[in-house]
Design a protein around this motif. Sequence first.
Motif, PDB file in Angstrom:
ATOM      1  N   ARG A   3       0.813  -1.213   0.000  1.00 20.37           N
ATOM      2  CA  ARG A   3       0.000   0.000   0.000  1.00 20.37           C
ATOM      3  C   ARG A   3       0.851   1.269   0.000  1.00 20.37           C
ATOM      4  N   GLU A   4       1.897   1.277   0.836  1.00 14.19           N
ATOM      5  CA  GLU A   4       2.704   2.488   0.974  1.00 14.19           C
ATOM      6  C   GLU A   4       4.185   2.118   1.001  1.00 14.19           C
ATOM      7  N   LEU A   5       5.001   3.015   0.443  1.00 14.71           N
ATOM      8  CA  LEU A   5       6.450   2.828   0.450  1.00 14.71           C
ATOM      9  C   LEU A   5       7.113   4.149   0.769  1.00 14.71           C
ATOM     10  N   ARG A   6       7.972   4.131   1.812  1.00 11.49           N
ATOM     11  CA  ARG A   6       8.718   5.330   2.191  1.00 11.49           C
ATOM     12  C   ARG A   6      10.210   5.000   2.220  1.00 11.49           C
ATOM     13  N   LEU A   7      10.998   5.841   1.565  1.00 10.82           N
ATOM     14  CA  LEU A   7      12.447   5.670   1.533  1.00 10.82           C
ATOM     15  C   LEU A   7      13.116   6.995   1.860  1.00 10.82           C
ATOM     16  N   ASN A   8      14.097   6.951   2.759  1.00  8.58           N
ATOM     17  CA  ASN A   8      14.859   8.156   3.101  1.00  8.58           C
ATOM     18  C   ASN A   8      16.349   7.864   3.004  1.00  8.58           C
ATOM     19  N   ASN A   9      17.043   8.702   2.219  1.00  7.29           N
ATOM     20  CA  ASN A   9      18.504   8.642   2.098  1.00  7.29           C
ATOM     21  C   ASN A   9      19.003   7.316   1.542  1.00  7.29           C
ATOM     22  N   LEU A  10      18.321   6.809   0.540  1.00  7.35           N
ATOM     23  CA  LEU A  10      18.761   5.604  -0.164  1.00  7.35           C
ATOM     24  C   LEU A  10      19.392   6.026  -1.486  1.00  7.35           C
ATOM     25  N   ALA A  11      20.723   5.894  -1.570  1.00  7.10           N
ATOM     26  CA  ALA A  11      21.456   6.279  -2.787  1.00  7.10           C
ATOM     27  C   ALA A  11      21.106   7.726  -3.151  1.00  7.10           C
ATOM     28  N   ILE A  12      20.540   7.959  -4.348  1.00  3.67           N
ATOM     29  CA  ILE A  12      20.205   9.338  -4.743  1.00  3.67           C
ATOM     30  C   ILE A  12      18.749   9.694  -4.430  1.00  3.67           C
ATOM     31  N   ILE A  13      18.091   8.827  -3.676  1.00  2.83           N
ATOM     32  CA  ILE A  13      16.743   9.156  -3.196  1.00  2.83           C
ATOM     33  C   ILE A  13      16.871   9.802  -1.819  1.00  2.83           C
ATOM     34  N   LYS A  14      16.401  11.055  -1.704  1.00  2.00           N
ATOM     35  CA  LYS A  14      16.432  11.741  -0.415  1.00  2.00           C
ATOM     36  C   LYS A  14      15.189  11.396   0.390  1.00  2.00           C
ATOM     37  N   ILE A  38      14.649   2.152  -6.355  1.00  2.00           N
ATOM     38  CA  ILE A  38      13.374   1.920  -5.672  1.00  2.00           C
ATOM     39  C   ILE A  38      13.198   0.433  -5.386  1.00  2.00           C
ATOM     40  N   LEU A  39      13.573  -0.399  -6.335  1.00  3.10           N
ATOM     41  CA  LEU A  39      13.476  -1.843  -6.125  1.00  3.10           C
ATOM     42  C   LEU A  39      14.442  -2.289  -5.024  1.00  3.10           C
ATOM     43  N   ASN A  40      15.600  -1.624  -4.939  1.00  2.00           N
ATOM     44  CA  ASN A  40      16.535  -1.936  -3.852  1.00  2.00           C
ATOM     45  C   ASN A  40      15.911  -1.620  -2.496  1.00  2.00           C
ATOM     46  N   GLY A  41      15.152  -0.525  -2.467  1.00  2.03           N
ATOM     47  CA  GLY A  41      14.459  -0.173  -1.234  1.00  2.03           C
ATOM     48  C   GLY A  41      13.434  -1.220  -0.839  1.00  2.03           C
ATOM     49  N   ILE A  42      12.685  -1.714  -1.828  1.00  2.26           N
ATOM     50  CA  ILE A  42      11.712  -2.772  -1.556  1.00  2.26           C
ATOM     51  C   ILE A  42      12.445  -4.049  -1.120  1.00  2.26           C
ATOM     52  N   SER A  43      13.609  -4.301  -1.726  1.00  2.00           N
ATOM     53  CA  SER A  43      14.394  -5.486  -1.364  1.00  2.00           C
ATOM     54  C   SER A  43      14.780  -5.467   0.108  1.00  2.00           C
ATOM     55  N   LEU A  44      15.079  -4.281   0.628  1.00  2.00           N
ATOM     56  CA  LEU A  44      15.404  -4.173   2.054  1.00  2.00           C
ATOM     57  C   LEU A  44      14.235  -4.641   2.916  1.00  2.00           C
ATOM     58  N   LEU A  45      13.021  -4.377   2.432  1.00  2.00           N
ATOM     59  CA  LEU A  45      11.828  -4.732   3.208  1.00  2.00           C
ATOM     60  C   LEU A  45      11.490  -6.204   3.122  1.00  2.00           C
ATOM     61  N   GLN A  60      23.742  10.276   7.289  1.00  2.00           N
ATOM     62  CA  GLN A  60      24.341   9.364   8.259  1.00  2.00           C
ATOM     63  C   GLN A  60      23.573   8.047   8.396  1.00  2.00           C
ATOM     64  N   SER A  61      22.335   8.034   7.938  1.00  2.00           N
ATOM     65  CA  SER A  61      21.524   6.825   8.105  1.00  2.00           C
ATOM     66  C   SER A  61      20.519   6.685   6.983  1.00  2.00           C
ATOM     67  N   LEU A  62      19.970   5.496   6.878  1.00  2.00           N
ATOM     68  CA  LEU A  62      18.987   5.169   5.841  1.00  2.00           C
ATOM     69  C   LEU A  62      17.757   4.576   6.519  1.00  2.00           C
ATOM     70  N   PHE A  63      16.601   4.902   5.976  1.00  2.00           N
ATOM     71  CA  PHE A  63      15.346   4.395   6.532  1.00  2.00           C
ATOM     72  C   PHE A  63      14.435   3.947   5.393  1.00  2.00           C
ATOM     73  N   ALA A  64      13.835   2.756   5.568  1.00  2.00           N
ATOM     74  CA  ALA A  64      12.863   2.256   4.592  1.00  2.00           C
ATOM     75  C   ALA A  64      11.657   1.724   5.343  1.00  2.00           C
ATOM     76  N   GLU A  65      10.473   1.995   4.809  1.00  2.00           N
ATOM     77  CA  GLU A  65       9.244   1.514   5.438  1.00  2.00           C
ATOM     78  C   GLU A  65       8.238   1.108   4.374  1.00  2.00           C
ATOM     79  N   GLY A  66       7.563   0.006   4.615  1.00  2.00           N
ATOM     80  CA  GLY A  66       6.508  -0.449   3.708  1.00  2.00           C
ATOM     81  C   GLY A  66       5.294  -0.881   4.493  1.00  2.00           C
ATOM     82  N   VAL A  67       4.130  -0.558   3.970  1.00  2.00           N
ATOM     83  CA  VAL A  67       2.872  -0.991   4.580  1.00  2.00           C
ATOM     84  C   VAL A  67       2.231  -1.997   3.634  1.00  2.00           C
ATOM     85  N   PHE A  68       2.046  -3.218   4.138  1.00  2.00           N
ATOM     86  CA  PHE A  68       1.509  -4.296   3.319  1.00  2.00           C
ATOM     87  C   PHE A  68       0.147  -4.722   3.849  1.00  2.00           C
TER      88      PHE A  68
END
Length: 559
Positions: A3-14, A38-45, A60-68
């Motif tokens: 349903r939802e995908l949030r990515l912060n500070n992943l490669a060139i995605i701020k 973006i697929l790498n971000g989903i892969s983390l999840l 300094q850090s990376l954050f990924a969140e998904g709502v399934f």
Amino acid sequence: MLRELRLNNLAIIKNLDLEFNEKFIAMTGETGAGKSIILNGISLLIGERSHTDMIRNGAQSLFAEGVFELNENQKKRLNELGFEIEDDELIITRYFDRNAKSKITVNGSRMTLSRLKELMVNIIDLVGQHEHQFLLNSDYHLHLLDRFLDDEGKMLFKKIRENVNKIKKLNLQIRNIEEEKSKIAEKKDILEFQLNEINNLELKENEDNELEEEYKILFNAGKISEKLEETSQFLKEGEFSILTALGRAKRNLEQLSDLSESYSEIYEKIESVLYEVEEISYSVDNFVGDVEIDDGKLEKIVERIDDINRLKLKYGSTITKILEFRDKIEKDLSLVNFENEELENLKNEKSELVSQYFQDSEKLGEIRAKIAENLQNTIDVQLDDLNMENAKFKVEITKTQEITAHGTDNAEFMIATNVGETFKPLAKIASGGEISRIMLALKTVFSVVDNISVLIFDEIDTGISGETVRRVAEKLRELSRNTQIICVTHSPQIAGKAQQQFFIKKEIENNFTETKVYELNTEERIREIARIISGDNITEASINHAKEIMGLWDKKVLV
């Protein structure tokens, strides 16, 4: 579904915050815009490993969140695996920083990476060209085949699994007894010596206490005899003995008893004491007669006590413990000297279970063979739909004599892509275009039974064009009726069949490159598909072609 995908500070995605609809979603954009990120971000999840190189420069850090969103079948499956999911959705978060600190949560609870992977394999499948290809793993093929089992097949599978667990437990019990038997055999001579040493003494319970008492009497016989005789003299011999004195007192009070009741009471008491003293005197006389001074018997008792004490030092602090030790030795030796009844019973029980296992496995194999034949025909039809009319699919079932939880069958999916070619494992197919279509054919068939609610295809259009890509687009649309499809594509035909489309582009802000993602409305979609067709030089012809692909003949779009 995702349903939802949030990515912060992943490669060139701020910062990226996307909301997905159901069914068919396309992601398009120029090469290098960041679709794969973006697929790498989903892969983390879904449980893929992280590394600090993934963190955006300057962060300094990376954050990924998904709502399934979960369906009932998925919740049931996850609970069976021990995840205890009660909500209708999963919120997965991944965090890690440049100091190697990391954190994974599922609905707010901490989780390990391996456990996350086990969880998400039941929800999402990311299908790339040469990785994350769930169906290329032959270890999973028999499981996929068994998803089509009828009630009889499921019952046999359950029975086989239960019997295998019983056989494993029996094997452990048998191995433990045989190992114990082997250990005992190695020290048989020692055990037999110990047993004989104990049995030769013919011990009796409480014998040591009785011997100690007898020893004391014999050892002190002289002293005892002297004291008893002296006591006897005090009681009854001479004018001043106790019995003489009591007798005189009794006679005196007897004469007074008629004069007063008080005298009578005293008389009765003295009479009672006199009788008791007489009894004591008789007992002392008997003791005097029983006292035996026998040095030979004393010596034997001392030897017996020494023998018992020697065994106590070796086998137990009491006779009871020595006899318990003897009983254990006898039981241990019975494992070696006699056929062990428990061991034979276990072996017979195992033999019966093994025989039943192979009978049930044969029946289950017959059911699987029929399923495999139907699956082959179904997949062949799907391949034909995807412009691979010469390709043939095969489920190769082989037998093993090993006892496994799934029976005696092993299965592997094979393919022959052209007439006259031999069947090869799916993992050995070289052509990217063929892999894409075979994967899609398999996904179309298995999506009905595998409960995967999200399928992500990474450039499934690679290596195909023309009529083939049109058929792939139709098949993706068909597949999205039961499963959410997210497809990264460069194909206008595939993007045109989607029901939601995102455009991915790189932008430069403050001398930093960022990937931005935009959800497109209908007019923006037409222009984006036209751009894919003709490049940046969008023409009326490319606009019309885009509308034709999307089935929007009457939609007016400015060139």
